[in-house]
Design an enzyme around this catalytic site. Sequence first.
Site, PDB file in Angstrom:
ATOM      1  CG  MET A  30      25.229  35.183  19.682  1.00  0.00           C
ATOM      2  SD  MET A  30      25.245  33.905  18.424  1.00  0.00           S
ATOM      3  CE  MET A  30      24.048  32.774  19.096  1.00  0.00           C
ATOM      4  N   GLY A  31      22.359  38.680  21.532  1.00  0.00           N
ATOM      5  CA  GLY A  31      21.114  39.425  21.620  1.00  0.00           C
ATOM      6  C   GLY A  31      19.936  38.560  22.010  1.00  0.00           C
ATOM      7  CG  HIS A  37      21.773  37.768  27.540  1.00  0.00           C
ATOM      8  ND1 HIS A  37      20.596  37.434  26.914  1.00  0.00           N
ATOM      9  CD2 HIS A  37      22.740  37.073  26.902  1.00  0.00           C
ATOM     10  CE1 HIS A  37      20.840  36.569  25.936  1.00  0.00           C
ATOM     11  NE2 HIS A  37      22.125  36.327  25.907  1.00  0.00           N
ATOM     12  CD  GLN A  61      28.357  31.683  17.949  1.00  0.00           C
ATOM     13  OE1 GLN A  61      29.175  32.585  18.068  1.00  0.00           O
ATOM     14  NE2 GLN A  61      27.615  31.275  18.975  1.00  0.00           N
ATOM     15  CD  GLN A 148      29.551  26.729  34.815  1.00  0.00           C
ATOM     16  OE1 GLN A 148      30.555  27.364  35.110  1.00  0.00           O
ATOM     17  NE2 GLN A 148      29.607  25.546  34.220  1.00  0.00           N
ATOM     18  CE  LYS A 149      21.108  27.808  28.597  1.00  0.00           C
ATOM     19  NZ  LYS A 149      21.684  27.619  27.295  1.00  0.00           N
ATOM     20  CG  ASP A 150      26.055  28.957  26.607  1.00  0.00           C
ATOM     21  OD1 ASP A 150      25.399  28.204  25.886  1.00  0.00           O
ATOM     22  OD2 ASP A 150      25.620  30.057  27.007  1.00  0.00           O
ATOM     23  CD  GLN A 153      29.952  30.404  24.533  1.00  0.00           C
ATOM     24  OE1 GLN A 153      29.484  30.151  23.433  1.00  0.00           O
ATOM     25  NE2 GLN A 153      29.402  31.300  25.327  1.00  0.00           N
ATOM     26  CG  MET A 184      16.341  32.720  32.369  1.00  0.00           C
ATOM     27  SD  MET A 184      15.513  34.284  32.298  1.00  0.00           S
ATOM     28  CE  MET A 184      14.408  34.120  33.673  1.00  0.00           C
TER      29      MET A 184
HETATM   30  P1  AMP Z   1      24.315  34.143  23.990  1.00  0.00           P
HETATM   31  O1  AMP Z   1      23.628  35.414  23.662  1.00  0.00           O
HETATM   32  O2  AMP Z   1      23.406  32.968  24.093  1.00  0.00           O
HETATM   33  O3  AMP Z   1      25.509  33.901  23.101  1.00  0.00           O
HETATM   34  O4  AMP Z   1      24.900  34.313  25.462  1.00  0.00           O
HETATM   35  C1  AMP Z   1      25.760  35.379  25.779  1.00  0.00           C
HETATM   36  C2  AMP Z   1      26.346  35.149  27.155  1.00  0.00           C
HETATM   37  O5  AMP Z   1      25.299  35.077  28.109  1.00  0.00           O
HETATM   38  C3  AMP Z   1      27.129  33.823  27.248  1.00  0.00           C
HETATM   39  O6  AMP Z   1      28.276  34.029  28.066  1.00  0.00           O
HETATM   40  C4  AMP Z   1      26.131  32.917  27.911  1.00  0.00           C
HETATM   41  O7  AMP Z   1      26.714  31.839  28.615  1.00  0.00           O
HETATM   42  C5  AMP Z   1      25.438  33.882  28.857  1.00  0.00           C
HETATM   43  N1  AMP Z   1      24.120  33.373  29.240  1.00  0.00           N
HETATM   44  C6  AMP Z   1      23.124  32.954  28.417  1.00  0.00           C
HETATM   45  N2  AMP Z   1      22.084  32.484  29.139  1.00  0.00           N
HETATM   46  C7  AMP Z   1      22.439  32.600  30.442  1.00  0.00           C
HETATM   47  C8  AMP Z   1      21.791  32.283  31.687  1.00  0.00           C
HETATM   48  N3  AMP Z   1      20.586  31.746  31.729  1.00  0.00           N
HETATM   49  N4  AMP Z   1      22.448  32.555  32.840  1.00  0.00           N
HETATM   50  C9  AMP Z   1      23.702  33.097  32.808  1.00  0.00           C
HETATM   51  N5  AMP Z   1      24.357  33.421  31.671  1.00  0.00           N
HETATM   52  C10 AMP Z   1      23.745  33.174  30.503  1.00  0.00           C
END
Ligand code: AMP
Length: 281
Positions: A30-31, A37, A61, A148-150, A153, A184
């Site tokens: 989601m940027g 990321h 979502q 793995q952070k999410d 999901q 992060m």
């Molecule tokens: P988001 O932009 O928050 O939707 O995240 C996009 C992808 O990046 C998802 O697969 C998240 O689980 C992953 N992600 C977000 N933060 C982290 C992090 N700190 N470490 C590893 N992956 C992450």
Amino acid sequence: MKIISSIDQIRSELWNVKKNQKRIGFIPTMGALHDGHLSLVQTCKKNSDVCVMSVFVNPTQFGPQEDFTQYPRPVEQDTELARKAGVDFLFLPTQEEMYPTPPTVFVDETKLDQVLCGPFRRGHFRGVCTVVNKFLNIIGPHDLYLGQKDGQQLRILEEMVKQLHIPTKVIPVNTFREESGLAMSSRNQYLSVAEKQIAAVIYRALSSTRKIFESGETKTSTLLEHTKKILSQESSYQIQYVQLLRWSDLHETEMVVEKSILAVAGFLGKTRLIDNILLKS
Ligand code: AMP
């Protein structure tokens, strides 16, 4: 790096890539890109030939009381970070491109979403599954990189890919953390410097619990009490849940005897922060 916003165009570009037998890795985001990321990009570049990233703040979502309109959208900065990290195709669709008509068809996982964040964010995982399904149909990647952070999901999308026979391999990537241990997250931008220090309690609690697990404590209730005790050192972190569940089906067990997820969610001010670790026996 090619920047593309139309579905037809990314399909035709990737058609050529596939004709040349290249392995396509895909990273949905989601940027408001950060090093978490970018660690997905690094892993993707090791395993796949071509790295496709999407940046799309997916409206379906977000709940009505959530931060869809405030969610950060630094498009130029994201473009630069993606380019520097070595993304080959950056897919930036508009809301109209992804949802040309108000959606009436959804992909819904109905079991794993009953725990952890599910009850607190009704409809969230339905939105996630729907949009990731759309992306998989548009891009047709060989590999899908998820953090793995999410954790929930990740587990739900693994199940979606498996049950819907989607020909894509899910590749989990470890949580990337700040030096303090704070995972992060794009939402960390909402935190002040002082709040970031407070938020470090989350990983302190998780890693301290891992220590007592590794030294032999496997009783779920004891491990959860320990996590909560450490979290309570920072009373401004308002716990929503602390749960320890078997990874395979996200069920609670009395003792931790197989791979399990210890997950925490809560609010620091208005900012919702989640984190988790895996405990493996
Ligand atoms: P988001 O932009 O928050 O939707 O995240 C996009 C992808 O990046 C998802 O697969 C998240 O689980 C992953 N992600 C977000 N933060 C982290 C992090 N700190 N470490 C590893 N992956 C992450």
